[in-house]
Motif scaffolding. Sequence first.
Motif, PDB file in Angstrom:
ATOM      1  N   LEU A  56      -7.457   1.724   7.665  1.00 54.67           N
ATOM      2  CA  LEU A  56      -7.772   0.474   7.354  1.00 54.67           C
ATOM      3  C   LEU A  56      -7.589   0.049   5.869  1.00 54.67           C
ATOM      4  O   LEU A  56      -7.412   0.780   4.932  1.00 54.67           O
ATOM      5  CB  LEU A  56      -9.492   0.565   7.236  1.00 54.67           C
ATOM      6  CG  LEU A  56     -10.357  -0.809   6.715  1.00 54.67           C
ATOM      7  CD1 LEU A  56      -9.744  -2.082   7.468  1.00 54.67           C
ATOM      8  CD2 LEU A  56     -11.987  -0.681   6.717  1.00 54.67           C
ATOM      9  N   VAL A  57      -6.870  -1.029   5.821  1.00 58.87           N
ATOM     10  CA  VAL A  57      -6.070  -1.591   4.616  1.00 58.87           C
ATOM     11  C   VAL A  57      -6.973  -3.212   4.453  1.00 58.87           C
ATOM     12  O   VAL A  57      -6.712  -3.969   5.298  1.00 58.87           O
ATOM     13  CB  VAL A  57      -4.734  -1.845   4.777  1.00 58.87           C
ATOM     14  CG1 VAL A  57      -4.240  -2.554   3.369  1.00 58.87           C
ATOM     15  CG2 VAL A  57      -4.147  -0.343   4.833  1.00 58.87           C
ATOM     16  N   MET A  75      -7.625   3.253   3.289  1.00 56.28           N
ATOM     17  CA  MET A  75      -8.215   4.411   3.824  1.00 56.28           C
ATOM     18  C   MET A  75      -7.901   4.999   5.100  1.00 56.28           C
ATOM     19  O   MET A  75      -7.362   4.067   5.795  1.00 56.28           O
ATOM     20  CB  MET A  75      -9.682   4.207   3.857  1.00 56.28           C
ATOM     21  CG  MET A  75     -10.270   3.329   4.893  1.00 56.28           C
ATOM     22  SD  MET A  75     -12.029   3.169   4.744  1.00 56.28           S
ATOM     23  CE  MET A  75     -12.438   4.432   5.647  1.00 56.28           C
ATOM     24  N   VAL A  76      -7.890   6.135   5.284  1.00 54.93           N
ATOM     25  CA  VAL A  76      -7.365   6.937   6.466  1.00 54.93           C
ATOM     26  C   VAL A  76      -8.415   7.916   6.858  1.00 54.93           C
ATOM     27  O   VAL A  76      -8.961   8.617   6.094  1.00 54.93           O
ATOM     28  CB  VAL A  76      -6.002   7.529   6.449  1.00 54.93           C
ATOM     29  CG1 VAL A  76      -5.812   8.204   7.601  1.00 54.93           C
ATOM     30  CG2 VAL A  76      -4.922   6.549   5.788  1.00 54.93           C
ATOM     31  N   VAL A  77      -8.909   8.017   8.230  1.00 56.80           N
ATOM     32  CA  VAL A  77      -9.514   8.861   8.837  1.00 56.80           C
ATOM     33  C   VAL A  77      -9.207   9.706   9.733  1.00 56.80           C
ATOM     34  O   VAL A  77      -8.204   9.284  10.388  1.00 56.80           O
ATOM     35  CB  VAL A  77     -10.957   7.966   9.270  1.00 56.80           C
ATOM     36  CG1 VAL A  77     -11.820   7.383   8.481  1.00 56.80           C
ATOM     37  CG2 VAL A  77     -10.562   7.138  10.500  1.00 56.80           C
ATOM     38  N   THR A 135       0.908  -1.329   0.135  1.00 59.61           N
ATOM     39  CA  THR A 135      -0.040  -0.116  -0.132  1.00 59.61           C
ATOM     40  C   THR A 135       0.862   1.245  -0.174  1.00 59.61           C
ATOM     41  O   THR A 135       1.981   1.171  -0.256  1.00 59.61           O
ATOM     42  CB  THR A 135      -0.809  -0.053   1.192  1.00 59.61           C
ATOM     43  OG1 THR A 135      -0.135   0.407   2.440  1.00 59.61           O
ATOM     44  CG2 THR A 135      -1.517  -1.458   1.487  1.00 59.61           C
ATOM     45  N   SER A 136       0.144   2.396  -0.074  1.00 59.59           N
ATOM     46  CA  SER A 136       0.715   3.893   0.104  1.00 59.59           C
ATOM     47  C   SER A 136       0.986   4.298   1.564  1.00 59.59           C
ATOM     48  O   SER A 136       1.535   5.189   1.656  1.00 59.59           O
ATOM     49  CB  SER A 136       0.100   4.848  -0.529  1.00 59.59           C
ATOM     50  OG  SER A 136      -0.265   4.159  -1.773  1.00 59.59           O
ATOM     51  N   ILE A 137       0.631   3.432   2.588  1.00 57.26           N
ATOM     52  CA  ILE A 137       0.718   3.856   3.960  1.00 57.26           C
ATOM     53  C   ILE A 137       2.004   3.186   4.547  1.00 57.26           C
ATOM     54  O   ILE A 137       2.010   1.976   4.505  1.00 57.26           O
ATOM     55  CB  ILE A 137      -0.273   3.360   4.534  1.00 57.26           C
ATOM     56  CG1 ILE A 137      -1.778   3.987   4.229  1.00 57.26           C
ATOM     57  CG2 ILE A 137      -0.509   3.482   6.233  1.00 57.26           C
ATOM     58  CD1 ILE A 137      -3.053   3.242   4.572  1.00 57.26           C
ATOM     59  N   ARG A 138       2.705   4.067   5.490  1.00 53.18           N
ATOM     60  CA  ARG A 138       3.772   3.737   6.372  1.00 53.18           C
ATOM     61  C   ARG A 138       3.615   4.119   7.403  1.00 53.18           C
ATOM     62  O   ARG A 138       3.179   5.042   7.855  1.00 53.18           O
ATOM     63  CB  ARG A 138       4.984   4.264   5.590  1.00 53.18           C
ATOM     64  CG  ARG A 138       5.655   3.607   4.155  1.00 53.18           C
ATOM     65  CD  ARG A 138       5.839   2.238   3.782  1.00 53.18           C
ATOM     66  NE  ARG A 138       6.024   1.661   2.841  1.00 53.18           N
ATOM     67  CZ  ARG A 138       5.020   1.153   2.002  1.00 53.18           C
ATOM     68  NH1 ARG A 138       3.906   1.117   2.531  1.00 53.18           N
ATOM     69  NH2 ARG A 138       5.441   0.841   0.921  1.00 53.18           N
ATOM     70  N   LEU A 139       4.080   3.542   8.798  1.00 56.74           N
ATOM     71  CA  LEU A 139       4.140   3.942  10.124  1.00 56.74           C
ATOM     72  C   LEU A 139       5.377   4.363  10.662  1.00 56.74           C
ATOM     73  O   LEU A 139       6.410   3.665  10.326  1.00 56.74           O
ATOM     74  CB  LEU A 139       3.541   2.556  10.754  1.00 56.74           C
ATOM     75  CG  LEU A 139       2.337   2.024  10.133  1.00 56.74           C
ATOM     76  CD1 LEU A 139       1.846   0.857  11.049  1.00 56.74           C
ATOM     77  CD2 LEU A 139       1.036   2.985  10.125  1.00 56.74           C
ATOM     78  N   ILE A 166       2.310   8.050   7.541  1.00 52.99           N
ATOM     79  CA  ILE A 166       2.691   8.682   6.250  1.00 52.99           C
ATOM     80  C   ILE A 166       2.286   7.943   5.007  1.00 52.99           C
ATOM     81  O   ILE A 166       2.230   6.804   4.748  1.00 52.99           O
ATOM     82  CB  ILE A 166       4.335   8.462   6.236  1.00 52.99           C
ATOM     83  CG1 ILE A 166       4.863   9.184   7.565  1.00 52.99           C
ATOM     84  CG2 ILE A 166       4.847   9.111   4.932  1.00 52.99           C
ATOM     85  CD1 ILE A 166       6.531   8.978   7.481  1.00 52.99           C
ATOM     86  N   ILE A 167       1.661   8.736   4.150  1.00 52.14           N
ATOM     87  CA  ILE A 167       0.893   8.382   3.078  1.00 52.14           C
ATOM     88  C   ILE A 167       1.569   8.888   1.758  1.00 52.14           C
ATOM     89  O   ILE A 167       1.825  10.019   1.554  1.00 52.14           O
ATOM     90  CB  ILE A 167      -0.557   8.890   2.952  1.00 52.14           C
ATOM     91  CG1 ILE A 167      -1.375   8.619   4.172  1.00 52.14           C
ATOM     92  CG2 ILE A 167      -1.163   8.231   1.671  1.00 52.14           C
ATOM     93  CD1 ILE A 167      -2.890   9.060   4.230  1.00 52.14           C
TER      94      ILE A 167
END
Length: 394
Positions: A316-317, A371-373, A278-282, A290-291
């Motif tokens: 949520l992925v 998705m990110v909220v 995905t494009s999401i990193r923690l 980080i997106i």
Amino acid sequence: MAKPETKAILNKILQSNTFVNKEVLKGLLTFLYHHAIDGKALTEYQIAFEYFKRDNSFQPGDDTIVRVNIFKLRSLLEKYYEHEGCKDEVTFEIPKGSYTLRILSGKERHSTKSKKRSGLNIIGLLFIVSLLLNLGLLIRYNSNMFTEKNPVWNDYIKDGLPVNITLGNPYFFRATDTTNETIIARDITINSTDELGNADLPLLNSKESVVTEMDYPYFSTNNVMPLPDILGVFSKAGTEVRIQALSTLNSEEIKRNNEIFIANINSFGFVTKFLEQTSIRLKTNPRQIIIDKSDGKMVLSVPEYIQGYYTDYAFLVKLPGPNDNFLSLMGDFHASGIKGLSNYITNESSLGELKEVVKKEFGRFPTYFEMVVKVTSYNYVDFKTELIYFKPVE
């Protein structure tokens, strides 16, 4: 029917759009085909041992891999013959209650379909009468309508596999000195036994300290707060749900079941590896999501300590698993984020808004997505949840 002719039919099915990216089911169909050509009937045990490589400890009551994948393959073949294969003169089918592939000519297929259609008409009529006479069934049907329309969890419900909800437990360890005085410690930089052994902390370097891993899990508020929302969805649908700790999870369970991981971002452990799709990193220090967007990076930061009003973020992925199963990851930093997220994806009103936004942007709600909220909170209570990022995962 001649083997070369049926082999060409098999290849046509395997190369169809219906079977695209269904590698496990393609292999299973090929396996069944070769046994059908040889005129050999198959049992659940044979498929488990020969195709899924299970050992002698295999028990169908505990491991449903054969039944679930036969069900999936049967459904996929039916879908293929409804569209791409509707004009095929030869049909591959797996009769219900059987594990053996049947290869039917056009005439045989027509006869079988006629019998099925006749039976279904009678069953359908009885079913309608039953519904009209049984108000309780009608009420139950209506109560499940929303569940069936939930684009986030509907695939889990339809798939038939059990759902594992795995809670990421923070890694605690025990330190005991020569006086037998014990402390239980948590350090966000230590999340596994290996990291514990390599940690450079004064407490651990003391010759008088004996440091050991905790032999039972702790859970943070982040884990339990979304459970009522999510369990409610699966409970209405009658889907089997199991709950366990991430520390007890093994890779085989990820292959056999549909998985949902719920954790504080500091406790994701090896599951973080899945986010590489995905494009999401923690980041845990400082606390950031980080997106990596096409127009640059979006950095979402939260404070380490909170009091009063604050902003939390949750993601949520939903991804494809190793055996055509589903993997979902849910995480946040301060508990209110994941509570806001779980309510957002199960509440009828907010879920309706989510569907409209996604369909307007992408034309349909994708099977796999990230998705990110943003959740406005006060002392761990979520007040307002906003969608700030959504992207299909190809």
